[in-house]
Scaffold this motif. Structure first.
Motif, short mmCIF file in Angstrom:
data_model
loop_
_atom_site.label_atom_id
_atom_site.label_comp_id
_atom_site.label_asym_id
_atom_site.label_seq_id
_atom_site.Cartn_x
_atom_site.Cartn_y
_atom_site.Cartn_z
N ALA A 155 0.90 -1.10 0.16
CA ALA A 155 -0.13 -0.16 -0.17
C ALA A 155 0.74 1.28 0.20
N THR A 156 1.97 1.02 0.71
CA THR A 156 2.67 2.16 0.56
C THR A 156 3.60 2.32 -0.79
N LEU A 157 4.04 1.36 -1.44
CA LEU A 157 4.60 1.34 -2.85
C LEU A 157 3.72 2.02 -3.94
N VAL A 158 2.42 1.56 -3.69
CA VAL A 158 1.41 2.15 -4.75
C VAL A 158 1.24 3.29 -4.57
N GLN A 159 1.53 4.16 -3.77
CA GLN A 159 1.60 5.62 -3.57
C GLN A 159 2.67 6.34 -4.56
N HIS A 160 3.82 5.48 -4.85
CA HIS A 160 4.47 6.31 -5.73
C HIS A 160 4.01 6.67 -7.17
N PRO A 161 4.21 7.52 -7.90
CA PRO A 161 3.60 7.93 -9.03
C PRO A 161 3.64 6.90 -10.15
N ALA A 162 4.67 6.29 -10.11
CA ALA A 162 5.20 5.29 -11.12
C ALA A 162 4.60 3.84 -11.17
N VAL A 163 4.16 3.63 -10.10
CA VAL A 163 3.87 2.23 -9.50
C VAL A 163 2.41 1.85 -9.93
N LEU A 164 2.19 0.92 -10.76
CA LEU A 164 0.73 0.49 -10.94
C LEU A 164 0.23 -0.61 -9.93
N PHE B 18 11.72 5.63 -1.00
CA PHE B 18 10.40 6.04 -1.19
C PHE B 18 9.72 5.35 0.40
N VAL B 19 9.75 4.11 0.43
CA VAL B 19 9.41 3.42 1.48
C VAL B 19 9.80 3.57 2.78
N LYS B 20 11.39 3.75 2.88
CA LYS B 20 12.03 4.18 3.94
C LYS B 20 11.49 5.56 4.65
N GLU B 21 11.16 6.44 3.78
CA GLU B 21 10.70 7.70 4.22
C GLU B 21 9.31 7.64 4.97
N ARG B 22 8.37 6.36 4.70
CA ARG B 22 7.19 6.41 5.16
C ARG B 22 6.81 5.28 6.15
N LEU B 23 7.98 4.21 6.22
CA LEU B 23 7.65 3.16 7.14
C LEU B 23 8.92 2.89 7.96
N ALA B 24 8.71 1.86 9.03
CA ALA B 24 9.89 1.82 9.74
C ALA B 24 10.81 1.24 8.95
N PRO B 25 12.11 1.29 9.25
CA PRO B 25 13.40 0.85 8.44
C PRO B 25 13.22 -0.80 8.18
N TYR B 26 12.92 -1.60 9.17
CA TYR B 26 12.96 -3.11 8.95
C TYR B 26 12.06 -3.22 7.97
N LYS B 27 10.89 -2.53 7.45
CA LYS B 27 9.83 -3.01 6.61
C LYS B 27 10.30 -2.87 5.20
N TYR B 28 11.22 -1.99 4.90
CA TYR B 28 11.37 -1.61 3.61
C TYR B 28 11.91 -2.98 2.67
N PRO B 29 11.38 -3.10 1.48
CA PRO B 29 11.90 -4.16 0.82
C PRO B 29 13.28 -4.13 0.23
#
Length: 530
Positions: free
Chosen positions: A444-453, A489-500
């Motif tokens: 749900a965080t990644l799909v907020q990126h304007p390039a991600v479908l 993009f994910v690191k800015e929005r979620l806890a660090p351990y959650k980013y892919p």
């Protein structure tokens, strides 16, 4: 647990007769509009009763089964409800099944006859040729080809049959129909539903939560053979006297937009839908389409989403464009329709809302004990629309149907305000550094990126054997993004351990026909690559 304001069915109850009686005063009103024609409530009632007579005349007995492998069209509700009116059990199956999968269903359910779209007849014949079966006769709907000797045209089948005078004397707990699970984690399971189950979903959800009414025009991207689609396009509209638009083709953005604009392939006079039922994947595709209709071109007053949790960003962007809320909820094949839902006017995007009145939910930890607010737990549901069992599968039945409770297989968190937030399927959850990570939260965080479908996240082992998140990303046409861009993009929005830790760009995600992402296919792909 039931709502005390909803009257329970009596000792004698036939769902098909219940719908016929409820719409007796609407004989001239349009019930269905499909790609080639229309069907009034009066015509629907008569054809249901004729189909019931024809099935009984074929020698099919009460509680025996008939296969329903048919594209969405006006013949579908006639066949389904005709069988139920006669006390015969329709087994509605996925029209996208391969011959091998269809052979499994035919062997497992043992139908005595099959009602099948002409276009799907070759698939069914191939299935019957490779599996033991008891299917004696084929009834083909809208076939443009020469029928085999053991088949009869659907129109001829019901034309010579007089309307059955009275429905089978079924009760609310008698077997009414089967639905097969979508198979997102393996072989589909046949859920046995009763005559009363669709009654409860309509009475508890359609009118009181969604506010559906006779004036509405309903259109569902989910097909009738799904639990979600069956409610959207049959139980719900027929319970309130609404009109339903049916579409045989795949629900691509272009196909959906045509119906929203009041168009059909054969130019059958139709109407613009006021209520649309879709899934997150479909909404994402529509918002990314270059020909997205303007707000003034559509008549939508309400939309629904199910199948997977709706990312907040999708809901917010859709509402900003159309001025129309998407009511996100969760249901299941086992519970027949939605039991946890947002409510019009009180939508909280990013959550699945609150329990539907008449249902109770419980979140339990690995020890089976309730978990406090803010902690992830397994979702259990109590409600009157639960299936009786999985046919021929006692182990899975016991695992899922536990007394009055049904174990959903989903992980959820209860928020302080009483809403629930989806974490993922139980077998999709990741444990990173000893802490549960919801793949849905990362997606749900990644799909907020304007390039991600679209995106799907699974767990993979790193060089030290520790689980880390990996994201499979589908980019929007004409857009670019690097793996490092998305990680940041994910690191800015979620806890660090959650980013892919890993990101792989792919053309499309593997999905079930309902639009659910098959993460187990991605895990298989990852395993084969190692």
């Amino acid at each position: 647990m039931t709502d005390t304001h909803v009257q329970a069915p009596g000792a004698s109850f036939n769902f098909a007769q219940h719908l016929i009686a409820r719409n007796a005063a609407r004989a001239g009103k349009l019930a269905y509009i499909d790609d080639t024609g229309t069907l009034t409530y009066g015509e629907l009632a008569e054809r249901i009763r004729r189909a019931a007579t024809a099935l009984l005349a074929m020698g099919i007995r009460r509680e025996e089964r008939v296969l329903l492998l048919m594209h969405d069209c006006n013949d579908w509700p006639v066949a389904f409800l005709g069988a139920m009116y006669a006390g015969i059990v329709p087994v509605a199956v996925n029209t996208l099944l391969t011959a091998d999968d269809c052979a499994y269903v035919v062997s497992h359910s043992r139908p005595q006859a099959a009602l099948v779209s002409g276009a799907l007849l070759p698939t069914l014949q191939a299935a019957l040729s490779q599996a033991p079966h008891e299917t004696r006769r084929l009834i083909a709907s809208r076939s443009n080809a020469q029928l085999p000797p053991d088949a009869i045209d659907f129109e001829d089948f019901i034309a010579s049959a007089p309307p059955l005078a009275a429905p089978a004397a079924t009760g609310p707990d008698d077997p009414g129909f089967w639905l097969y699970s979508s198979g997102s984690t393996g072989r589909p399971k046949g859920a046995v539903h009763t005559h009363a189950n669709p009654y409860w979903t309509a009475e508890l959800y359609a009118a009181p939560v969604l506010g559906l009414a006779e004036r509405d025009i309903l259109f569902s991207a989910a097909k009738l053979f799904f639990a979600y689609g069956l409610g959207n396009a049959l139980s719900f509209p027929l319970s309130v006297g609404a009109t339903t638009v049916l579409m045989a083709e795949r629900p691509t953005p272009d196909a959906v937009f045509k119906r929203w604009l009041g168009q059909t392939p054969s130019q059958v006079p139709t109407r613009r839908p006021t209520v649309f039922f879709g899934a997150p994947t479909g909404y994402a595709g529509m918002l990314a389409a270059p020909n997205l209709p303007a707000r003034a071109e559509v008549a939508l007053r309400l939309c629904s989403s199910a199948g997977e949790a709706l990312p907040a960003d999708l809901g917010e962007r859709f509402t900003a464009h159309f001025g129309c809320e998407i009511i996100d909820g969760i249901g299941s094949t086992e519970m027949l329709h939605i039991f946890l839902s947002n409510v019009p006017g009180k939508v909280r995007y990013g959550t699945t809302g609150r329990p539907v009145p008449g249902y109770a939910v419980d979140l339990r930890g690995d020890d089976g004990c309730p978990v406090p607010d803010g902690e992830t737990g397994d979702l259990y549901i109590q409600g009157p629309s639960a299936a009786l069992m999985y046919w021929g599968n006692r182990e899975k039945s016991r695992e899922t149907f536990q007394g009055v409770w049904t174990k959903s297989g989903d992980k959820y968190v209860r928020n302080a305000d009483g809403t629930y937030t989806y974490s993922g399927r139980s077998d999709d959850m990741l444990k990173v550094s000893g802490i549960y990570v919801s793949p849905f939260e990362v997606e749900a965080t990644l799909v907020q990126h304007p390039a991600v479908l679209e995106v799907a996240v699974i767990g993979v082992a790193d060089d030290d054997g520790l689980t880390r998140a990996k994201a499979f990303v589908v980019l929007k046409p004409g857009h670019e993004a690097s793996a490092d861009d998305l990680k940041a993009f994910v690191k800015e929005r979620l806890a660090p351990y959650k980013y892919p830790r890993q990101i792989e760009f792919i053309a499309e995600l593997p999905k079930t026909a309902t639009g659910k992402v098959q993460r187990f296919r991605l895990r298989e792909k990852e395993s084969q690559a190692r």
